[in-house]
Each structure stands twice: as C-alpha cells, then as structure tokens.
Design a protein around this motif. Structure first.
Motif, PDB file in Angstrom:
ATOM      1  N   SER A 567       0.879  -1.136  -0.150  1.00  0.00           N
ATOM      2  CA  SER A 567      -0.058  -0.036  -0.058  1.00  0.00           C
ATOM      3  C   SER A 567       0.811   1.088  -0.048  1.00  0.00           C
ATOM      4  O   SER A 567       2.071   1.081   0.219  1.00  0.00           O
ATOM      5  N   ASP A 568       0.225   2.336   0.076  1.00  0.00           N
ATOM      6  CA  ASP A 568       0.865   3.753  -0.206  1.00  0.00           C
ATOM      7  C   ASP A 568       1.725   3.928   1.296  1.00  0.00           C
ATOM      8  O   ASP A 568       1.062   3.853   2.288  1.00  0.00           O
ATOM      9  N   PRO A 569       2.894   4.500   1.203  1.00  0.00           N
ATOM     10  CA  PRO A 569       3.506   5.051   2.375  1.00  0.00           C
ATOM     11  C   PRO A 569       2.515   6.304   2.797  1.00  0.00           C
ATOM     12  O   PRO A 569       1.806   6.931   1.882  1.00  0.00           O
ATOM     13  N   PHE A 570       2.979   6.912   3.845  1.00  0.00           N
ATOM     14  CA  PHE A 570       2.306   8.109   4.530  1.00  0.00           C
ATOM     15  C   PHE A 570       2.910   8.971   5.323  1.00  0.00           C
ATOM     16  O   PHE A 570       3.940   8.586   5.791  1.00  0.00           O
ATOM     17  N   ASP A 571       2.453  10.062   5.763  1.00  0.00           N
ATOM     18  CA  ASP A 571       3.085  11.313   6.629  1.00  0.00           C
ATOM     19  C   ASP A 571       4.569  11.396   6.236  1.00  0.00           C
ATOM     20  O   ASP A 571       5.528  11.466   7.089  1.00  0.00           O
ATOM     21  N   ILE A 572       4.621  12.094   4.877  1.00  0.00           N
ATOM     22  CA  ILE A 572       5.728  12.623   4.578  1.00  0.00           C
ATOM     23  C   ILE A 572       5.891  13.996   5.358  1.00  0.00           C
ATOM     24  O   ILE A 572       5.249  14.848   5.327  1.00  0.00           O
ATOM     25  N   THR A 573       7.329  13.867   5.963  1.00  0.00           N
ATOM     26  CA  THR A 573       7.674  15.153   6.571  1.00  0.00           C
ATOM     27  C   THR A 573       9.043  15.625   6.403  1.00  0.00           C
ATOM     28  O   THR A 573       9.954  14.839   6.155  1.00  0.00           O
ATOM     29  N   MET A 574       9.295  16.817   6.540  1.00  0.00           N
ATOM     30  CA  MET A 574      10.501  17.526   6.213  1.00  0.00           C
ATOM     31  C   MET A 574      11.469  17.431   7.581  1.00  0.00           C
ATOM     32  O   MET A 574      10.994  17.886   8.720  1.00  0.00           O
ATOM     33  N   LEU A 575      12.485  16.713   7.414  1.00  0.00           N
ATOM     34  CA  LEU A 575      13.698  16.805   8.530  1.00  0.00           C
ATOM     35  C   LEU A 575      14.523  17.862   8.702  1.00  0.00           C
ATOM     36  O   LEU A 575      15.084  18.168   9.599  1.00  0.00           O
ATOM     37  N   SER A 576      14.888  18.399   7.345  1.00  0.00           N
ATOM     38  CA  SER A 576      15.914  19.508   7.461  1.00  0.00           C
ATOM     39  C   SER A 576      15.939  20.291   5.980  1.00  0.00           C
ATOM     40  O   SER A 576      15.583  19.495   4.898  1.00  0.00           O
ATOM     41  N   CYS A 577      16.684  21.347   5.967  1.00  0.00           N
ATOM     42  CA  CYS A 577      16.545  21.991   4.512  1.00  0.00           C
ATOM     43  C   CYS A 577      17.893  22.929   4.864  1.00  0.00           C
ATOM     44  O   CYS A 577      17.934  23.674   5.693  1.00  0.00           O
ATOM     45  N   ASP A 578      18.562  22.874   3.937  1.00  0.00           N
ATOM     46  CA  ASP A 578      20.207  23.876   3.779  1.00  0.00           C
ATOM     47  C   ASP A 578      19.823  24.837   2.718  1.00  0.00           C
ATOM     48  O   ASP A 578      20.818  25.625   2.334  1.00  0.00           O
TER      49      ASP A 578
END
Length: 1402
Positions: A567-578
């Motif tokens: 099935s589809d993954p879920f809850d995509i979240t950002m951990l960091s951004c440079d």
C-alpha cells in the motif's frame, strides 16, 4: 481461468466489498510509471488479474435499488431454478459489457481533458504572473446548523497555492474532522463549513501565493440564531430541510465492522462509523443492510439504527440462519459507499455432550388446508456421531406450547405435517438426533396458515439420495488470518443445498467446522485462522437427504497474506533544509503486500510544474531521503511509492507544500519515525529516531507528549529530558487510543515537535506472550526466549539490548524454530545485564522485553552449572525414623532414579551390606533408597553416608548421629521396643484423658486393647483404690471413672491398672496445675452456656442476685460487676454460691447500690455474661421487700420468749415444795404472767411468784397438796410479741405409786429445754426425765437444712439445772420459733473456711 463478472447493480459505481486488502488495490493501476518501473508494473498487473479470477461472486453484494420488490422476488425464483440459470448469466454478461463500455468512454474523456489542461499549462508557463482573484469571496449570512460554502477563482503563473484563514488563524480540517472541507477543482477553490454554529461567525480570507507575489480575498460569514423556532419557520427564514435528499450527502466510512464470530443464542452488533457532510439531524443518510445479497428488514430479531455518525445492525438471539456475508450500503452524493464482512455463528453448547448442532433454515412448502411439508437444512457434524434422524415440532401462533409431530425420527430433511386446522396459523421447528442425544431446537419458521394449496410454494426436486462428494479442494493464500478455498462441484448434485467446509491443523487429528450454514458457492474464504499455522481442508455437499462423503483433503497451506504490491506510504515530513536540498522521511505502508518491501521511490514537483518527476533512479532501502538540486524559495511537493516482489505499489498522497528555505534556528529539528513496541493494556514503549537537524548545538534529550485520539491537549510525560531515543509509558487506560509526539532539546532550547504518531490502542494482542528467561536442560545454556502469537513467512525476530539492535555479537547467539526465537548467552556475566527486547517484523506489533537482573543471572548460572556438572537431585537428604519394634530406618529420596542406579551405605568409614541385622533396598518409582537396622544399640553411634551413581550423575548425602541426637534416637528406639513388648499383653490403646458431660460431671476415660474376660481393671487415687458400684467392662474397649461435683478437693494423681496373666499396663493422670485448670474451664464452658438470667431474691439482710446453672463451684473464673466495675467480696457485697447457683448479696442496700449488675463466667476462651438492671421500679420493689423482711426478722428477734428451764410435765409428792423457774428474754423486758388452769396465779404465802432482774421468772409452791395439781402456764410478752408455755403438775400422796406422767397439749412449740434446778424440792419428788437428749449443761446448735440455707447457726442460753426434780421438757406452743441468733453472726453467708458447698463424697 475464470473472469470477474460484474453484475448489473454495480454498473453505476466501482467499489469493492471485500474486507481484506487483497481485494482493494487490484482495480487501480498506476498509469504514470517510468521505464525503470515497467517490469514491476507488469508483475503487479498479472497479480491483479489472478486475484480477480479467484475472487468469489458471493462476496459482491447486490443492491436492488433498480428493481421493484416483485422483480427481486422473481429474480430469486429464477436464480434457484437450475434450468433458467444460463439466461441469468447471459443477462449479467450483457450488462457487464455495457458497464465496461461506459467506463472506457469515461476514461477516454478524462484522458483528453487532461491533455488539454497540459497544453493550457504549457501556454501559461510562458507568461510569469502574480496571483490574481478572478472571482473574489463574497459575504454570507446563514442560520445555525446549516452549511455554507465560500468560493473563489484565482490565476497566476506559476500556479498559486491558496491557504484559508479564519480571523487570521489557518483553517486546519484535520483538527475538527468533518467540520471543514477544502477543495480545488480546475482553479476554483472552495471552503465548506458544515453545521454552522454561532462561533463560526468570523472574517474568512483566502491567500494565494507564488514566487511572484501574494493576493488576498476576504469575506465575512455571519451565523444567526432565530429568536423563536415557530416564528422563523413562519417567516421562511430557515431552509426547508426535507428538500435535501439523503442521497445528496457526502458520506465517508471510517471504522468498519470486521469479520465477526457469534454463538447461537447470543447477540452481536455490526457497527460502522462515518463522517456525513452536511451532518443534519433530521436528514440521516440512506442506508441498507444485506445478508448474502438479500435485503434485511427490521424485525424482532433484527434491529437497525442510524444516526450520530454511526450505522448499527444488532442481531439478537443468534441462530445459524444468521450466518453469512453482511453488507452495509449507503447512498452518497457520488454514488454509494459500502462495506462487507462475514459473520460466523457457531453451535451453542449442546444440552447433552456429543449431541449434534441444531438444524437451520426451517421453511414450510406445499401448504395445504390439512397438511404442510416442512423442510430444513442439516447441521454440520465434525467430531459428533452421525445424525440418525430429526423430530419436527409445531406450535400454534400466539401459543408457547410445542407438540412433537413425528413419533420416530425422520431420516430426510423434509416431513409432511398432517392434522392441521383450516385457517389456523402455525410455526415449526426441528431437532436433530444422534446416538448421544437430541440437539437444541432450530429457530422457529415463519408463520404459515393452513390454506388452499394454490397459494403455497412447492418444494422442488424429486431426485433422492445424498449428493456425491465434491471434487478437488484447492487452498490459496488470502490474508494473514484467512485462506481462500475453491473446489469442484459434485458430479451428482441431487438438489444441492450447499456445502460444509471443515479444517484442521497439520499434525492434529481434530477437525473443526469452518461454516455452520450451508454455503451455496464452490469457493469460500475461511477466516479466524492462526497466522503462520498450516492447515488442510475438506468439503461436504448437503441436500435434504443429508451430507455427502468428504472430499479429498487439500494440500497443506500456511496462513500467509496474498502476494500483492504494498500500500501507499504516508505522513511525509521535512527533517531538514539547507536552501538547496530537503531531507524527507515517511512512514512505511500499512500493508506490505505479503512480501518484504525492497525499495522506495520518491517523486517531486514544484509550483511551476505539476508533473511528477523522479528523484531517485535506484530504490531507497531507508525511509529517509535527501532531495537535492532544489531552488531556494520555491515550494515543492513530494510523493513516495513502495516496492516489493510483486511490484511497485500505489503512490502516497502528496505531501504538504514545502518551501526550500535554509533552516537557521538554534533549536533542533523534529524527531521522526515514531514507533511502538510492547503495547499492553496499561503500558507501551515509544521509540523514535534523532533529528537530522541538530541546531546550534548537540541534542541533549527529548520530551514526549501524549494526548488521547481526537484531542489536541498534549501532556508531557517526562518532567526531565531523556537522553535515549525511547521511553516507557505507563498508567494508560485499557482500550483507550492515544497519539504521541516527541520534542528534541539542546542547549539553546526545545525544538519543534515531531509529527503526530499513528494512533495506538492500549490493548495487548490476543495470545501475547512475554520473554521467558531459562536454562537449557541439556546443554546448560542461559537463554531468553519468546514464542510469537503471530508470525508470517517473512517475519524476523529482531533482538535489542536497551533498545539498540544487537547485530552480530560473539557473546550472543540468536536461533529461530517455528514461532519461537531464542537468544543464547555464550559466556554470561555482569556485562550481559540489562533490558532485552525483541520485535517480530511483519506482524501487528508482536514484541516483548525482559530485564535481566544480577540475582536472576546468578540463579540461572547456578542451574547451568548443575546441568553441566550433573548430580542426582534429592528431594530429601539422608534422614532416619524409628519404626515399630525399635527398628531404625535410614532413607533418602531422589527426584528421579533410573533402573541402572547403583549406591552404597557407609557407616563410620565402613561399607555396610545387606545381610543379618541390615536390610538395604530402593524403589525406582519413588526414588527412595533405604537401609533398616534391626537392633539399634550404642555401637551404632557415628556418621552415616549414602553414595549414589546414576549414569553420569552422582551425589552423596550424610547424616551425623552422635551426642544428644544419637541419645534421643536410641531412647526412642528402646521405647518403641518396650512398646512392642507392652502391646503383646493387655494395654492401653489410649491413655487416660478427661471429658466433661452436659451435667458437668467429669469423666476420666481410657481405651484398652488386647484384653480378655479375665483381664482385671482397677482405679486408684493417690495409691488408694477406688471401688465403683459397677465394675469396669474391659471387653467394651473403653473404661471411665465419673467424678461428680468436681472441685479442688478432687485434685490428685489418678491411676488405672490393666492386668492379666500376660502382663500389666498402667496409665496415670495427674489432676493438678494446668490439667485442673483445663477441667475447670471445660466445666465453665458448659455451665456458662446453661446459665440462666440473673434472678432477684430479697432477704432480711439485703438484696440477693442469683444465677442458676448446671453446676457451680468457686474454682470457676466468675466475676461479678457493678456498673462495669469488678465487685470484691466484703461486708457490704457478699459473694457465694451452691452447687446449683452463684449469688451475690447486697447487705443493707442504699441508693449507691443501684445500677447495672452482671456476672461473667469465663472458660479461658469465651466469656458468658448475664445481666440485671437493679434500678428504677425494680430497685424500689426490692428495697420495700427487704425492709419488710428486715422488720419481721427484728420483731422475731426481740419478742418475749422463754429461752429455757421449764419442763413439760412435773410429778411431785405432797408436802414437798415445787419450784418452776425459767429464763426469759425480750427487748424491751417482757411482762411475765403465771396461770393455773387458765386462771392467773397471784403471789401468796402458799404460792410465791418472782421475776428477778428481768431475766429469771419463778413460781414456787410451798408444801404442795393434791389441790395444786393442774395445768400451769407462763405467758411472756412485750410489744413485739410473746410466748405461752404450759407445764402439767401432778401431786401424789405419800406411799402411793408414782403415777405415769400425762403430758399437756402444748399451745406453742418451743425448743427443747433442760429443766432448771428446784432448790426447795424434797427428796420425795420424782420428776420425769426430759425428752431432749441434750446434756443439761448446753443446748445444741440446730443444723440448718438445705431448704433453710443460708440460715445462720443458732445457739440458746443454758438454763440453771434443778437437781431436786427432773421435769420432762415440753413445747407449750404449737408453732416452733427460730431461736435468736447470736450477735456474732453477721451474715447468712456460709463460713469462709468452707471451700465449696459440695458435700463430701463417699
């Protein structure tokens, strides 16, 4: 391979009714895959086709909304007619073609529209443009409980992002599910507010953003509440709710009812929760329930409820007729929403063990005016005896009386019932019979009325006999708890009703039923199986004549999920951004598709280009990805797909927009990948991964927040930050659902919280086991072991120490066997202490933990040493016991002995063998080894050792018998020898003991044995023989010595002697000390129980309280109390008693003696209390009686009386002088009068009357003559009374014979008195000797009788003696008077020197 047939009632919508995941994903195909995914895509399509081919039509529930009731009934009749089945199938195929054509056309239109939109986007991309609202928001005024929808249209290049705000606060649809709905269709943005309330009145704004600028549109929504409902309706201000049809509502199903299991006679509810938009209380959704494709209607047994976001179907008093596939169908705005699940109903417990289950589906056919044909379906028999027949019962409608219709069991599943009354209505039921008994009755049939046969339905089919056995059974994987079965129908159907499916675990001989109601189709899904277990199945066909032979068993199959794409993954979240890259994380799919997930693929798009672009060519194995080559300041969206052996699964929902902007905050970023382990009813372990972005300094700890599902009120669980990435949460509410989040902290502060975790329910999985610590019995290895309650083919046991994976470690070894995994310590020591946990992958969270402590490790190390260096374990070490005849047995007991065991006994370093004087033996069954010494003497003192060898194991046990221990053993052995000799002759089997009878008589008893008629029995006390009136009967086996009226005087040593020509035996019993106290306590127990209530008795001396009982002695622990204060015996309060009672006398009572009195009799354990309330009227009456008795006693004491000196008769010769002198007494001094023949005598020269000193009265007659003969009397009297005494005087002449004295008749009895001396008497007088035998010098003290107790002892004054004459004393009065007691007598209490009122024993 068969194709999937879509019936006509599915042509307007596409939805699946299967509850398992395998049925949900196969109709969706991902159409935008790159070349790298093409091979996986083809595999997925092939799998989808295979799954569709195996899907069973019976699990697709028809919705009969396009047919009338008559058409539906006709459809069912046609479906049951085998001859018309082909026409139905052709009609369904025709409709399927039409539906397929419509779907193809719709897909083509969508494809063309998408292509046009793509071309339009390409044109717009050429002209950069900031956001602009073509259609702005407009204000709305609505009533409460009505919805409102805000619309706007915005354009811009790149396409702007629109966010909604309420009074400047972002609108979050997830915070209040069902309240808000945000949509974006073809550039038209909308915000739907459902069921408005007063607080929804606010300013709403839509903000459009792209890289060229921002645009805002605002509007006000006002929610009004009508002042009067009636007025509002009359004004037409409230919308007409009935105009909103139920089918116009938007319905989304949330929690769905699962496959369920019920039992006959019970009840069950199938519940589905939903979100309805708008949620109007007076317009609920339109819902329908179906069972096996047939529409259900509310009845007594079927209850339907809909409202409050819940649809509920309650089935009361379940029967096997209720088994089947249940479907909830809800009409929505976009078509229908539906859900299906199977309900299994098992047999209730039979009334008789081994009896069959109840029949089912009882129905009446061929209804006629005088008979009805009743038919039914037979129950399944798995382990029960075969059914030999059925009984049919009938009952008239409205009655509860059932009548059996057939006398003998009928063997087929139909029976014609005769003898019905025309026009009467009946119900029918059926009971099955086998050799064990009769089943429970079936559910009663519907009501039928005996009418003309033209109105009845006929039972079709004429072929007789059971069907042939079904063909080959094929089992395939379905889900982790179910298996899909297919089989070939029987060659000879013979009016087939359906099939029964049985299963068993591989390796077991016990079959279990998979269904309890005949299933009509040749494919079936068996639910409720154990994950990972292997099963085989068989099928039987059923018709009215019974069950067919069993089919061949299927091949064994392990219960594993069907292999599908994940099935589809879920809850995509950002951990960091440079600024140029974004690091993402996501959660793994909820369904892995029956195979391990091997790769993840990430796609992205930005605001300028809506087309998804691949991020990674090669699959990712971790759920973290850093996406580079991004433009700073741009917004990006991401989606993720998972892949396994079956192919690439569905893409996840697009993430929220993420702005590529470098993180510069000092606090750490969010933790991620929250997971749970060891979920139990009141605790769980939450784990997470450290943030990717640490901030300006290193992460030092974490805070964990918790909230209940649906709530935003988070509570921090740990007051101090934890440094590790896990936390044990306790104090949870069983069955409650919680969400968690984690916040990292560094030296600069607390960072942003992680995404909320998935909801977790505080409830352990069924069958959850804990880790077991143990030692291998063969190798001695120390291990930790877990038996998983659930497992699949791909599952792995992942062991951790302190929640860090162990990996390859030389100190530990992991092994797996079936469901059990073992962690073995190669060389355990203190370094291995800690908390160990294990997680079973690809399960619903099977996990456990165990803390290995130092004490537990030391215990297991000791056991490990014992296993590796085996010894023979002993239950009991070497011990001894003294047997009869003085033999001594030395023994020990091993836990287990083998037949090849060897052993030896060593005494004082010298081996002892079995022979004369010693007997050595063993018993393998009990593990006992023993040695018996026949003649135990002083030479046997020393050390005893038993050495055992049993295979590789050995042990020894020693016993030291020296000093006092040996002397005690030797003394006991000699005693037993003497006892053996003693018992060769007459002897006591029970030595002397005492008992107390209900009459408080003490009995010394004993029991004798080995006696004969010549045996003698003698009793002794203090060596003095006691001779009983009835000699003891030794032949009875028991002898007893009664001791009545037991008291202290009965103390002493009692002895019983038993003797004859064979010997003598003696038993002694010392009644003193504690034994005496025990006897007194036993007497007190019986006496206290029999004690009467206190009785009041008045005396001249005072008021007496008496308590009667079976027996009383002063040795009993008796306490008198006045107002709870103990009374001591004194002049005022005198205490005493007799054998029948205890008493307490209050002398000279006064008001101070009023109050509550009690006597307490104690037997050493229990206290018996009797009370009397001497106050109020009781005291007044008692006191008046006391004064009366006291006055009477005082008068009696002080009245005038003659106390001595006068005879009864006097004989005297004439010419002699007669002196009648007596002593009188009275207070005051009495008056004395003498009479002769009732004439008063006065003092003359011949007769002189004197009264000297108020004490001595005399009558002297000088020279008596015959005329002086007569009856003389003296009257002594004062104010208290007096006494009248008569004396008869006879005078005879000189020379005459002395006449016989004639006694006068006394008028008043007086005590016997000694005649006083008469100084003037002449020698010729001959007085008659007195009648009293008392000596002349003293009057004896009369002894009071028992009736007079406690009367005082009395003494009379001694009168003067008269030597001249000896008169005969007499009592001149008829009534005896009690002589006055001496002054020294103070109380009627018996003298204190009397220890007990008990009379002496003979």
């Amino acid at each position: 391979m068969a194709s999937k047939v879509i019936p006509w009632y599915k042509k307007k919508h596409v939805s699946q009714v299967k509850t398992d995941y395998a049925y949900h994903h196969t109709k969706h195909v991902v159409k935008q895959q790159t070349e790298r995914k093409s091979s996986s895509k083809s595999v997925s399509q092939e799998q989808a086709q295979a799954t569709e081919a195996m899907a069973e039509p019976a699990y697709t529930v028809p919705a009969f909304r396009q047919r009338s009731a008559d058409e539906t009934e006709e459809y069912q009749r046609v479906a049951t007619n085998v001859g018309k089945g082909l026409a139905v199938i052709q009609e369904e195929l025709h409709r399927m073609r039409i539906a397929t054509k419509a779907q193809v056309e719709s897909l083509e239109i969508q494809r063309e529209a998408k292509a046009m939109m793509t071309r339009r986007v390409d044109l717009l991309e050429e002209i950069p443009r900031m956001p602009d609202f073509l259609v702005a928001l407009r204000p709305h005024t609505v009533w409460v409980k009505t919805p409102v929808k805000l619309l706007c249209t915005v354009q811009g290049n790149p396409r702007p992002i629109v966010k909604w705000y309420k009074d400047g606060v972002p609108v979050d649809p997830l915070r209040i599910p069902g309240k808000y709905k945000i949509e974006n269709k073809y550039g038209v943005h909308s915000l739907l507010i459902c069921r408005c309330v007063a607080r929804d009145t606010a300013e709403y704004s839509a903000v459009a953003i792209n890289q060229h600028g921002t645009a805002t549109s605002k509007a006000t929504v006002t929610v009004k509440r009508p002042a009067e409902a009636r007025e509002s309706c009359q004004l037409g201000l409230v919308p007409h709710m009935t105009e909103i049809h139920a089918s116009k509502l938007e319905v989304s199903l949330l929690d769905r009812f699962p496959v369920s299991f019920g039992v006959e006679g019970g009840s069950i509810s199938l519940v589905c929760t939903m979100v309805v938009i708008p949620d109007l209380p007076n317009v609920p959704p339109l819902a329908q329930w179906y069972r096996d494709g047939k529409l259900l209607k509310p009845s007594k047994l079927v209850e339907m409820a809909l409202g409050g976001g819940t649809a509920r179907l309650t089935l009361s008093h379940l029967a096997k007729d209720d088994e089947g596939l249940y479907t909830l169908l809800i009409f929505t705005k976009d078509g229908t929403a539906e859900h299906s699940a199977y309900l299994f109903v098992s047999d209730a417990a039979p009334s008789t063990p081994g009896a069959p289950g109840a029949p089912m589906s009882v129905k009446a056919y061929d209804i006629n005016s005088d008979y009805v044909l009743v038919a039914w379906k037979p129950p399944n028999t798995v382990n029960e005896a075969p059914i030999i027949g059925y009984f049919v019962d009938r009952c008239e409608a409205g009655s509860d009386t059932w009548v059996q219709c057939n006398d003998a069991p009928v063997k087929v599943c139909k029976y014609p019932v005769h003898g019905l009354s025309v026009g009467h209505s009946y119900h029918f039921r059926v009971r099955a019979v086998n050799s064990a008994g009769i089943s429970n009755p079936s559910r009663k049939s519907d009501k039928v009325t005996a009418l003309d046969e033209a109105e009845s339905e006929r039972l079709k089919g004429t072929e007789e006999g059971v069907p042939s056995a079904p063909g080959k059974v094929v089992a395939t994987r379905n889900t982790k708890t179910s298996v899909f079965l297919q089989w070939d129908p029987p060659k000879h159907l013979k009016n087939l009703m359906g099939y029964y499916i049985d299963g068993r675990v591989v390796g077991s001989k016990d079959w279990f039923p998979c269904n309890h109601k005949p299933f009509k189709h040749s494919r079936f899904v068996v639910h409720g199986l154990i994950p990972g277990e292997s099963y085989v199945f068989r099928v039987q066909a059923v018709n009215v004549f019974g069950l067919s032979e069993e089919s061949q068993e299927s091949s064994p199959i392990a219960v594993e999920p069907t292999l599908t794409t994940p099935s589809d993954p879920f809850d995509i979240t950002m951990l960091s951004c440079d600024g140029s890259s974004i690091t993402l994380a996501w959660k793994s799919p909820k369904h892995c598709g029956g195979s391990k997930i091997t790769a993840y693929y990430v796609d992205k798009h930005d605001a300028d280009n809506l087309e998804w672009k691949e991020v990674n060519q090669a699959g990712l194995t971790e759920r973290v990805c850093t996406v580079g080559d991004l433009t700073e300041g741009n917004f990006y969206w991401f989606q993720v797909q998972a892949a396994n052996l079956a192919g690439v699964g569905l893409p996840s929902a697009p993430s929220e927009s993420m702005k590529c902007e470098a993180w510069t905050m000092d606090e750490p970023g969010p933790a991620y990948d929250l997971s749970f382990s060891e979920v139990r009813s009141h605790s769980l372990i939450i784990l997470w991964k450290a943030p990717v972005y640490t901030g300006a300094s290193a992460v030092t700890g974490y805070f964990v927040d918790m909230a209940k599902k649906g709530s935003s009120d988070f509570v921090t669980l740990n007051q101090e930050a934890v440094s590790h990435c896990y936390l044990q949460v306790t104090g949870l509410e069983e069955g409650a659902t919680y969400v968690f989040r984690v916040r990292a902290i560094n030296a600069n502060g607390v960072g942003k919280p992680s995404q909320r975790s998935e909801p977790v329910c505080a409830k352990a999985l069924p069958g959850t086991q804990e880790i077991v610590a143990g030692v291998d019995e063969e190798t001695g290895d120390v291990f930790l072991s877990l038996e998983a309650c659930e497992i699949c083919e791909m599952s792995k046991f992942v062991w951790s120490k302190n929640y860090k994976p162990i990996g390859d470690c030389p100190r530990l070894a992991v092994s797996v066997k079936g469901r059990t995994s073992r962690l073995t310590f190669t060389n355990p020591d203190k370094d291995d202490l800690g908390k160990y946990s294990v997680v079973v992958t690809d399960t619903d969270g099977v996990s456990a933990s165990h803390t290995l402590t130092e004490d537990a490790l030391n215990t297991m190390l000791e056991l490990s040493y014992a296993i590796r260096h085996p010894i023979v374990p002993l239950k009991h070490g070497l011990s001894y016991e003294i047997l009869e005849k003085g033999h001594v047995r030395f023994w020990l007991q091993a836990v287990k002995l083998s037949p090849s065991v060897s052993y030896r006994f060593v005494v004082n370093d010298k081996e002892v063998t079995s022979g004369e004087g010693h007997k050595i033996s063993h018993d393998v069954a009990t593990g006992i080894i023993q040695m018996t010494v026949d003649n135990f003497t002083r030479s046997d003192e020393g050390t005893y050792t038993c050495q055992i060898n049993d295979g590789k194991a050995k042990t020894q046990s020693s016993l030291v018998l020296v000093g006092d221990v040996f002397k005690a053993a030797l003394k006991e052995a000699e005693f037993q020898r003497r006892e053996h000799i003693r018992k060769q002759g007459p002897h006591f089997s029970e030595y002397l003991y005492f008992t107390v009878t209900e009459d408080c008589n003490v009995m010394l008893a004993c029991k004798v044995a080995n006696v004969k008629k010549e045996t003698r029995f003698n009793w002794y006390r203090e060596e003095e023989e006691i001779v009983l009136e009835t000699p003891p009967n030794v032949m009875s086996g028991a002898c007893a010595l009664p001791i009545p009226l037991f008291s202290r005087k009965d103390q002493g040593v009692y002895k019983a002697v038993l003797s004859d020509d064979r010997g003598k035996d003696t038993s002694t019993f010392d009644i003193s000390g504690k034994v005496f106290d025990d006897i007194i306590n036993a007497i007190a127990q019986i006496a206290g129980s029999s004690a009467s209530d206190l009785v009041l008795q008045c005396t001249p001396e005072g008021i007496r309280l008496q308590c009667y009982m079976n027996y009383y002695t002063e040795e009993m622990k008796t306490v008198w109390k006045h107002k709870e204060s103990k009374i001591a015996s004194s002049e005022k309060m005198r205490i005493g008693g007799t054998a029948e009672m205890a008493w307490m006398q209050i002398c000279d009572p006064s008001d101070k003696e009023k109050g509550h009195y009690s006597i307490e009799i104690s037997d050493g354990v229990k206290t018996y209390t009797r009370t009397f309330d001497l106050s109020g009227q009781a005291y007044t009456d008692a006191y008046e009686e006391y004064l009366r008795l006291k006055a009477a006693a005082f008068a009696e004491k002080n009245r005038g009386r003659v106390v001595g000196g006068l005879p009864d008769v006097v004989t005297i010769m004439e010419e002699k002088s007669l002196s009648l002198t007596c002593t009188v007494w009275g207070e005051p001094t009495p008056e004395v009068t003498w009479f002769k023949n009732e004439q008063e005598v006065t003092s003359t020269e011949h007769t002189r009357v004197t009264f000297d000193g108020g004490k001595f009265a005399s009558l002297v007659i000088n020279k008596v003559t015959p005329e002086d003969s007569g009856k003389y009397s003296i009257n002594v009297r004062n104010k208290y009374g007096g006494e009248f005494v008569e004396i008869t005087v006879s005078v005879y002449k000189h020379g005459e014979q002395i006449p016989e004295p004639k006694l006068g008749q006394p008028k008043m009895a007086t005590p016997a008195a000694t005649p006083a001396a008469t100084p003037a008497a002449t020698p010729g007088a001959t007085p008659v000797p007195p009648r009293s035998p008392a000596p002349p010098s003293k009057t004896p003290t009369p002894t009071p009788s028992k009736a007079q107790t406690p009367a005082p002892s009395l003494k009379s004054p001694t009168p003067a003696s008269t030597p001249a004459s000896t008169p005969v004393p007499k009592s001149p009065t008829p009534t005896p008077k009690s002589p006055t007691p001496p002054r020294s007598v103070k109380s009627p209490t018996p003298p204190r020197f009397m220890k007990s009122p008990t009379p002496p024993r003979k």
